[in-house]
Design an enzyme around this catalytic site. Structure first.
Site, PDB file in Angstrom:
ATOM      1  N   LYS A   1       3.390   2.532   4.436  1.00 12.35           N
ATOM      2  CA  LYS A   1       3.937   4.069   4.345  1.00 12.35           C
ATOM      3  C   LYS A   1       2.887   4.885   5.096  1.00 12.35           C
ATOM      4  O   LYS A   1       1.795   5.326   4.349  1.00 12.35           O
ATOM      5  CB  LYS A   1       4.151   4.349   3.079  1.00 12.35           C
ATOM      6  CG  LYS A   1       5.294   5.446   2.928  1.00 12.35           C
ATOM      7  CD  LYS A   1       5.124   6.733   3.470  1.00 12.35           C
ATOM      8  CE  LYS A   1       4.493   7.624   2.709  1.00 12.35           C
ATOM      9  NZ  LYS A   1       4.068   8.981   3.651  1.00 12.35           N
TER      10      LYS A   1
ATOM     11  N   GLU B   1      -8.977   5.203  -2.728  1.00 11.04           N
ATOM     12  CA  GLU B   1     -10.079   6.006  -2.067  1.00 11.04           C
ATOM     13  C   GLU B   1      -9.517   7.276  -2.027  1.00 11.04           C
ATOM     14  O   GLU B   1      -8.655   7.684  -0.882  1.00 11.04           O
ATOM     15  CB  GLU B   1     -10.222   5.100  -0.837  1.00 11.04           C
ATOM     16  CG  GLU B   1     -11.659   5.382  -0.220  1.00 11.04           C
ATOM     17  CD  GLU B   1     -11.636   6.507   0.837  1.00 11.04           C
ATOM     18  OE1 GLU B   1     -11.845   7.776   0.519  1.00 11.04           O
ATOM     19  OE2 GLU B   1     -11.555   6.280   1.851  1.00 11.04           O
TER      20      GLU B   1
ATOM     21  N   CYS C   1     -13.060  11.407   4.772  1.00  8.53           N
ATOM     22  CA  CYS C   1     -13.336  10.994   3.347  1.00  8.53           C
ATOM     23  C   CYS C   1     -14.660  11.205   3.065  1.00  8.53           C
ATOM     24  O   CYS C   1     -15.301  11.667   1.879  1.00  8.53           O
ATOM     25  CB  CYS C   1     -12.641   9.796   2.907  1.00  8.53           C
ATOM     26  SG  CYS C   1     -10.952   9.486   3.247  1.00  8.53           S
TER      27      CYS C   1
ATOM     28  N   GLU D   1     -13.609  19.341  -2.453  1.00 13.09           N
ATOM     29  CA  GLU D   1     -13.428  18.761  -0.998  1.00 13.09           C
ATOM     30  C   GLU D   1     -12.652  19.791  -0.197  1.00 13.09           C
ATOM     31  O   GLU D   1     -11.755  20.158  -0.756  1.00 13.09           O
ATOM     32  CB  GLU D   1     -12.945  17.566  -1.251  1.00 13.09           C
ATOM     33  CG  GLU D   1     -13.088  16.807  -0.044  1.00 13.09           C
ATOM     34  CD  GLU D   1     -12.195  15.106   0.103  1.00 13.09           C
ATOM     35  OE1 GLU D   1     -11.178  15.193  -0.574  1.00 13.09           O
ATOM     36  OE2 GLU D   1     -12.774  14.529   0.753  1.00 13.09           O
TER      37      GLU D   1
HETATM   38  P1  ADP Z   1      -2.871  15.086   2.177  1.00 17.70           P
HETATM   39  O1  ADP Z   1      -2.918  16.218   1.197  1.00 17.70           O
HETATM   40  O2  ADP Z   1      -4.305  15.401   2.682  1.00 17.70           O
HETATM   41  O3  ADP Z   1      -1.862  15.137   3.119  1.00 17.70           O
HETATM   42  P2  ADP Z   1      -2.046  13.360   0.378  1.00 17.70           P
HETATM   43  O4  ADP Z   1      -2.706  12.542  -0.811  1.00 17.70           O
HETATM   44  O5  ADP Z   1      -1.001  14.239  -0.178  1.00 17.70           O
HETATM   45  O6  ADP Z   1      -3.009  13.804   1.369  1.00 17.70           O
HETATM   46  O7  ADP Z   1      -1.213  12.182   1.257  1.00 17.70           O
HETATM   47  C1  ADP Z   1      -1.695  10.774   1.571  1.00 17.70           C
HETATM   48  C2  ADP Z   1      -0.718   9.827   1.814  1.00 17.70           C
HETATM   49  O8  ADP Z   1       0.064   9.791   0.411  1.00 17.70           O
HETATM   50  C3  ADP Z   1       0.386  10.239   2.779  1.00 17.70           C
HETATM   51  O9  ADP Z   1       0.888   9.049   3.405  1.00 17.70           O
HETATM   52  C4  ADP Z   1       1.533  10.982   1.749  1.00 17.70           C
HETATM   53  O10 ADP Z   1       2.707  10.732   2.411  1.00 17.70           O
HETATM   54  C5  ADP Z   1       1.449  10.114   0.601  1.00 17.70           C
HETATM   55  N1  ADP Z   1       1.957  10.767  -0.690  1.00 17.70           N
HETATM   56  C6  ADP Z   1       1.868  12.093  -1.067  1.00 17.70           C
HETATM   57  N2  ADP Z   1       2.721  12.140  -2.080  1.00 17.70           N
HETATM   58  C7  ADP Z   1       3.031  10.998  -2.656  1.00 17.70           C
HETATM   59  C8  ADP Z   1       3.573  10.537  -3.978  1.00 17.70           C
HETATM   60  N3  ADP Z   1       3.971  11.401  -4.665  1.00 17.70           N
HETATM   61  N4  ADP Z   1       3.570   9.187  -4.138  1.00 17.70           N
HETATM   62  C9  ADP Z   1       3.141   8.186  -2.994  1.00 17.70           C
HETATM   63  N5  ADP Z   1       2.473   8.541  -1.936  1.00 17.70           N
HETATM   64  C10 ADP Z   1       2.489  10.067  -1.719  1.00 17.70           C
END
Ligand code: ADP
Length: 482
Positions: free
Chosen positions: A178, A253, A287, A384
């Site tokens: 994903k 990570e 990161c 961060e």
């Molecule tokens: P950022 O805030 O830097 O965009 P995220 O942690 O929100 O970082 O996003 C990293 C990845 O996690 C993306 O692929 C995002 O779609 C996914 N993601 C965000 N929310 C969820 C969730 N509730 N469950 C699983 N994956 C998620």
């Protein structure tokens, strides 16, 4: 958009390009100018179900039966195709993420290197024989988890696909990926190249979509046997909780607040490029960015001045202009970083770079900013930021340096600059981090080097040979033969 034969508004499931079952799409924005680059699939639960089923089919079929050497050969072929298409991949990544072309090109080479490394490693992961009671022969088998879920962020899609999918495929898992909704084109291109390289249908599936929909569905799916996630701490917690319901292992990570510690005897000329580049690379959206520079008091003014001189020359502009810094990935990310800059209003700005005059107004640009005179407990020295922002903090002696360096909730990477060999070894032990660099920072990316954190930076290790242990489970076989 169809570069490399991908269908950007579709998922790649079971070796075919399929429209999301809801028929819904999302706009993919070009962060260099704010325009719509293309539409992408808004995958959701039904598409994740189909992808997990396709992955399971691959495990029951030829992929599950492939020998380690055969898996390695396919990975080597994928690596070769990545190199053959390096310019197209670099342009896609540059436009999608907003990163300068030279950084995107380096990321393509890293992806190819991951494929080469894991191609070579696939048939070198061995079990053990264990001396035991009379009449027994005991040995261990390293087996794949089965279907592995990979949720990746937008900052380094190709590198993170390389390290996580590379190790998972080398060990015989079947993957459902994903990618982030902000940047997913190279994930689709990678899966297309993997299919062309002979990876059996279903061994590598990609479902783009929103985190709360496709991401959450993948994490909660009972048919997924391991989840690897790179992203924010908040989502990392959600993922670990969801994985708990299915009792599956996770590799997380989650970023950091990584320090470089500069002692009074440091070779400043050697250190300077690392001090600055490790903070502004990929516009600080890394990161392992080094967002804190700790400098021993008696060289503090000198280091701030030398860093400020470099900052004053930094230029930010569109990805394809290939300057020092590109835009941030989105205007949402820009707002977050600008919020932090406002929280630093009480601090001294030692220097700022420039956004070039003709940068498109819709782009997500932030001028690289260096803060001096920062106390270790300031929010800019603790949180961060994920933008081109660094803080410089003075320290008195080695104990003080260790206390400040270890004084955040994170523990991903740390580095130490000193010519004193005994101090190097002491600092390597005392710094709380998954990777410590002595008289360098990042060691050139290091596909071979195990990577991961402690504390809020997460747990588990990716990269290097070590990752192969994380993507396998151990079976002990005890045979009684008298
Ligand atoms: P950022 O805030 O830097 O965009 P995220 O942690 O929100 O970082 O996003 C990293 C990845 O996690 C993306 O692929 C995002 O779609 C996914 N993601 C965000 N929310 C969820 C969730 N509730 N469950 C699983 N994956 C998620």
């Amino acid at each position: 958009m169809k570069p490399l034969g991908i269908s950007s508004d579709r998922c790649l499931i079971g070796g075919s390009w399929v429209a999301p079952q809801s028929g819904k799409v999302l706009d993919l924005i070009n962060p260099s100018d704010g325009t719509v680059l293309c539409e992408i699939a808004r995958g959701a639960e039904a598409d994740i179900d189909a992808a997990v089923a396709a992955a399971e089919d691959a495990l029951q079929g030829s992929w599950g039966k492939a020998t380690a050497a055969e898996r390695g050969r396919v990975l080597a072929h994928i690596g070769a195709l990545v190199l053959e298409n390096k310019d197209t991949l670099a342009e896609l990544e540059a436009q999608d993420v907003g990163k300068p072309l030279k950084q995107a090109s380096a990321d393509v080479l890293a992806l190819a290197r991951y494929m080469e490394f894991y191609a070579g490693a696939a048939d070198k992961l061995h079990g053990q024989t264990i001396p035991y009671l009379d009449g027994y022969t005991v040995y261990t088998l390293r087996e794949p988890h089965g279907v592995t879920g990979h949720i990746i962020p937008w900052n380094y899609p190709m590198q993170i696909i390389g390290r996580s999918v590379g190790a998972a495929l080398a060990t015989g898992n079947a993957c459902v990926l994903k990618p982030a909704e902000e940047a997913c084109l190279t994930a689709l291109a990678f899966a297309e190249l993997a299919n062309r390289a002979g990876l059996p249908p279903g061994a590598m599936n990609v479902v783009p979509g929103l985190g709360a929909e496709a991401g959450a569905a993948l994490t909660a799916h009972p048919g997924v046997h391991h989840v690897s996630f790179t992203g924010s701490v908040g989502v990392g917690k959600l993922i670990q909780r969801a994985a708990a319901d299915n009792i599956v292992p996770v590799t997380l990570e989650l970023g950091g607040k990584s320090p470089q510690v500069v002692f009074e005897d440091a070779d400043l000329e050697a250190a300077l490029p690392f001090l600055v580049n490790a903070g502004i690379q990929n516009a600080g959206q890394t990161c392992s960015a080094s967002s804190r520079i700790l400098v021993q008091q008696n060289r503090y003014a000198e280091v701030v001045e030398a860093m400020a001189n470099r900052y004053a020359k930094l230029r930010a502009g569109p990805a394809l202009a290939d300057l020092d810094v590109g835009p941030l990935v989105s205007n949402r990310q820009k707002d977050i970083v600008e919020g932090f800059l406002q929280k630093g209003a009480d601090l001294e700005i030692a220097a700022q770079g420039q956004v070039i005059g003709d940068a498109p107004t819709g782009g997500a640009y932030v001028a690289p900013t260096l803060f001096a005179g920062v106390t270790p407990d300031h929010v800019l020295a603790q949180d961060e930021i994920f933008g081109p922002v660094q803080v410089v903090i003075p320290f008195a002696d080695e104990d003080d340096a260790v206390a400040i360096a270890n004084g955040t909730d994170f523990g991903l990477v740390a580095s130490c600059w000193t010519q004193d060999g005994a101090r190097q070894l002491r600092m390597a032990k005392r710094l709380r981090a998954g990777q410590v660099f002595l008289n360098n920072y990042g060691a050139g990316g290091g596909v071979e080097l195990p990577f991961g954190g402690t504390g809020l930076s997460g747990h588990g290790r990716e990269k290097g040979f070590e990752a192969l242990y994380g993507f396998t489970t151990l079976k002990t076989v005890a045979a009684f033969h008298g």
